[in-house]
Structure formats: C-alpha cells, structure tokens
Scaffold this motif. Structure first.
Motif, short mmCIF file in Angstrom:
data_model
loop_
_atom_site.label_atom_id
_atom_site.label_comp_id
_atom_site.label_asym_id
_atom_site.label_seq_id
_atom_site.Cartn_x
_atom_site.Cartn_y
_atom_site.Cartn_z
N THR A 4 0.84 -1.20 0.00
CA THR A 4 0.00 0.00 0.00
C THR A 4 0.88 1.25 0.00
O THR A 4 1.85 1.34 0.75
CB THR A 4 -0.91 0.01 1.23
OG1 THR A 4 -1.72 -1.16 1.23
CG2 THR A 4 -1.83 1.23 1.22
N THR A 5 0.52 2.21 -0.84
CA THR A 5 1.31 3.44 -0.96
C THR A 5 0.54 4.63 -0.40
O THR A 5 -0.66 4.55 -0.11
CB THR A 5 1.64 3.72 -2.44
OG1 THR A 5 0.41 4.01 -3.14
CG2 THR A 5 2.33 2.52 -3.08
N VAL A 9 -3.67 5.34 -0.06
CA VAL A 9 -4.39 5.88 1.09
C VAL A 9 -5.13 7.15 0.69
O VAL A 9 -6.30 7.36 1.05
CB VAL A 9 -3.43 6.16 2.26
CG1 VAL A 9 -4.19 6.79 3.44
CG2 VAL A 9 -2.75 4.87 2.71
N ILE A 42 -5.24 4.46 7.07
CA ILE A 42 -3.91 3.86 7.21
C ILE A 42 -4.01 2.49 7.87
O ILE A 42 -3.39 1.51 7.44
CB ILE A 42 -2.98 4.80 8.00
CG1 ILE A 42 -2.59 6.00 7.13
CG2 ILE A 42 -1.74 4.06 8.49
CD1 ILE A 42 -1.86 7.09 7.90
N TYR A 47 -1.23 0.41 5.57
CA TYR A 47 -0.10 1.17 5.04
C TYR A 47 1.06 1.17 6.02
O TYR A 47 0.89 1.39 7.21
CB TYR A 47 -0.51 2.62 4.74
CG TYR A 47 0.67 3.51 4.41
CD1 TYR A 47 1.34 3.38 3.20
CD2 TYR A 47 1.13 4.44 5.33
CE1 TYR A 47 2.43 4.18 2.90
CE2 TYR A 47 2.23 5.24 5.05
CZ TYR A 47 2.88 5.11 3.83
OH TYR A 47 3.97 5.90 3.55
#
Length: 338
Positions: A4-5, A9, A42, A47
């Motif tokens: 996840t970047t 998000v 998040i 993330y």
C-alpha cells in the motif's frame, strides 16, 4: 496485492498523497476530522512507510517510549492499549516500560538511559518531581500524564480529578444518598491523586450543605482490590453509617462492593457504589459498576500530538507563563451499582 502506498491511502480517503504524507509525518496543517479519516484509512489499508527513508527525511526514528507505573492495573493496561492504537495509526512503534513508580526507573526513562533513540517519551510519573525533570540529561521530547508532576516546563495531559470526584459524589447525592463514604484517601506519598479526589468529594458535600464526616473517609495504602476490601471491612467494623460509597478508583470500588455483597448488604438498594476509571472489568461486575469514565483514547491522541508537535519545553518562558496542560473530558458511565 502490492504494498500500500501514500497514493492508495489518498485515493481511499479522497485526498492527495501529499496530504497523507503530512498526516503520517505530522507536517503541514490538516484538520482534525480529516486527520482522523486518514489515520483510520492507514490502519484499514495496512499502510506501512519505509522506515529508513522516513527517518532520513524527517530525522525521526518512528519510535516512542511509554512509561507507566503498573501494567497490572487495568487502567494503565487499557491506557497503554489506547496509546499503541493511536501510535499505530501514525505508523509509530511504542516501547512500553513499567516503572513501578520507582524514582530511579522514572529518572532513567526521562534521561533516555537503557532505551534506543526515540522520538520522545510519554511518562506517567509517581516519584519524579518537576524539579527533577528540569535537570534531565536527555533532550528528547517528553509529555507527562497524571496529577503528580503538577506545573512543569513540559506538556502535561490529565483529567481534572477534583472535578470528576465532585461529579461522582454529586451523582450519589442526586439519587438521595446523604451518608457517603469515601475510600481511597492516602497519608503517604505519592498522594496527589488521592488528595484531589478527596477535595472533590468534600466540595460536593459542602455544596449540598453536608458537613463531611471524617469517620466516613477510609485510608488505603494502594489503589488495589484488596485495599478496597480492607477499607470496607474497616468501615463496617467501626459501625460507620453510610448509604453510598465513592471509591477513588474502580479496583477499590470492586473490592468494597465484594465485601458489601458478601455481608448481605445489597448494592445499590442499601449502599450505592461509584468508582473512577471505567475499566472493562467493572462493566461485568455484579451489579455492573457505575464509574467516572475518562476518555482514554483522547488522552492517547492528545499525548501523541503534544509529543510530536511540541514535546520540548520553551526555555524562554517561565513555567507560570506557560499553558501546557491539556485537560481531558470525562463522563459518568451510569450502570446498576449507583
């Protein structure tokens, strides 16, 4: 599924990756409501930033220390859990330390002795004083919890114990109780919490036109279940006449309530009982315990915000001139015991 970047998000929340970065790194300005949405995203998306790159960019380690007196105390265990959750939403790791209220243990934490490089420490001190903290050997940011320290040059997060105790006693008065015992007074240091809650109890009685009866105030050594048992046994053995009990924490209340019920005294019909802290255990007592409920999540978020934003004292201002205390709200969790 790939990692996840920041953009993932941001897309999830409907904001830019830069806004997410500002929240993660505590930079720029982001409104509280949006910040909370980003924190939730998040956690939900899992993330995790690149720790090494983040430290190089921000000069931060992504780790903080949390030092509490006694993790066997449910209140502190629940507070630690709240801090860990709040920190995880900011991609921060928490190193938890138990000090047992010992002066040297608290001093070592405040001085950064025996712990890796941290972005700061959240400390609930029972032995250190404000004067001790002015001579710290470490400059890492520090935020204080609880009543013991009082005014200092460091940010401080606390519930107004006196007002909360007054509210607890007023709750009993509003139900028609007039002979209210208090369990939790202390004669030995540290006693700031006990003194504040005793003052709030007395203020409520005075406001109702009731002269406080010293025979209804039970002293304890610690705020543990066994101390609540012993205090209640002492009140009963002395023939104290009371129709309600305000215990200075939930463990004392649970011990007192156990003794009352074992003696055939009905709660709340004969004696109403209210505690302080709203620990989970109290919700499953028989009867469920009415308690002062401090917002533990608010304590955690406020402490983290202060630690990351303004953890260092301002040496150009006097302690008296600084407004560094954050007061956290409370409510009465009304259940069957009172």
């Amino acid at each position: 599924m790939g990692k996840t970047t920041l953009k993932d998000v941001g897309d999830y929340v409907g904001v830019s990756a830069k806004t997410v970065s500002n929240v993660v790194n505590n930079t720029g300005w982001v409104g509280d409501e949006l910040k909370e949405r980003v924190h939730r995203a998040i956690v939900e998306l899992g993330y995790r930033p690149n720790a090494a790159a983040r430290q190089l960019r921000s000069g931060r380690s992504g780790m903080i220390a949390l030092a509490l007196p006694d993790l066997a105390q449910p209140y502190f265990a629940e507070l630690a859990s709240a801090v860990v959750r709040a920190a995880a939403a900011r991609s921060i790791t928490v190193l938890i330390n138990q000090t047992n209220g010992d002066f040297e243990a608290e001093r070592r934490i405040a001085d950064g002795v025996g712990i890796p490089v941290m972005d700061g420490v959240i400390l609930s001190a029972l032995a250190l004083t404000a004067r001790d903290l002015t001579h710290r050997e470490d400059s890492m940011p520090i935020v204080l919890l609880g009543e013991h320290i009082g005014e200092s040059a460091f940010p401080h997060v606390a519930v107004d114990s006196a007002k909360a105790a007054e509210a607890a006693t007023n709750h009993l008065l509003a139900s028609g109780r007039r002979r209210i015992a208090a369990i939790g007074a202390q004669s030995d240091a540290p006693r700031e919490t006990a003194d504040l809650r005793l003052a709030g109890y007395r203020a409520a009685l005075a406001g109702a036109g009731i002269t406080p009866d010293p025979t209804l105030v039970a002293f304890v050594n610690e705020f543990q279940r066994a101390d609540g048992v012993a205090a209640m046994k002492g009140l009963l053995a002395n023939g104290a006449d009371f129709d309600a009990v305000f215990a200075f924490n939930d463990l004392l209340a649970l011990g007192a309530m156990h003794t009352l019920i074992s003696r055939g005294i009905r709660v709340p019909e004969d004696v109403a009982v209210i505690g302080f802290d709203d620990i989970e255990e109290g919700r499953f007592a028989t009867p469920p315990l009415t308690s002062i409920s401090p917002d533990k999540d608010a304590i955690a978020h406020a402490a983290l915000d202060l630690l990351l934003d303004a953890g260092k004292p301002d040496p150009t201002r006097t302690v008296a001139a600084q407004s560094l205390e954050t007061t956290i709200p409370f409510q009465i969790a009304k259940r069957a015991s009172a």
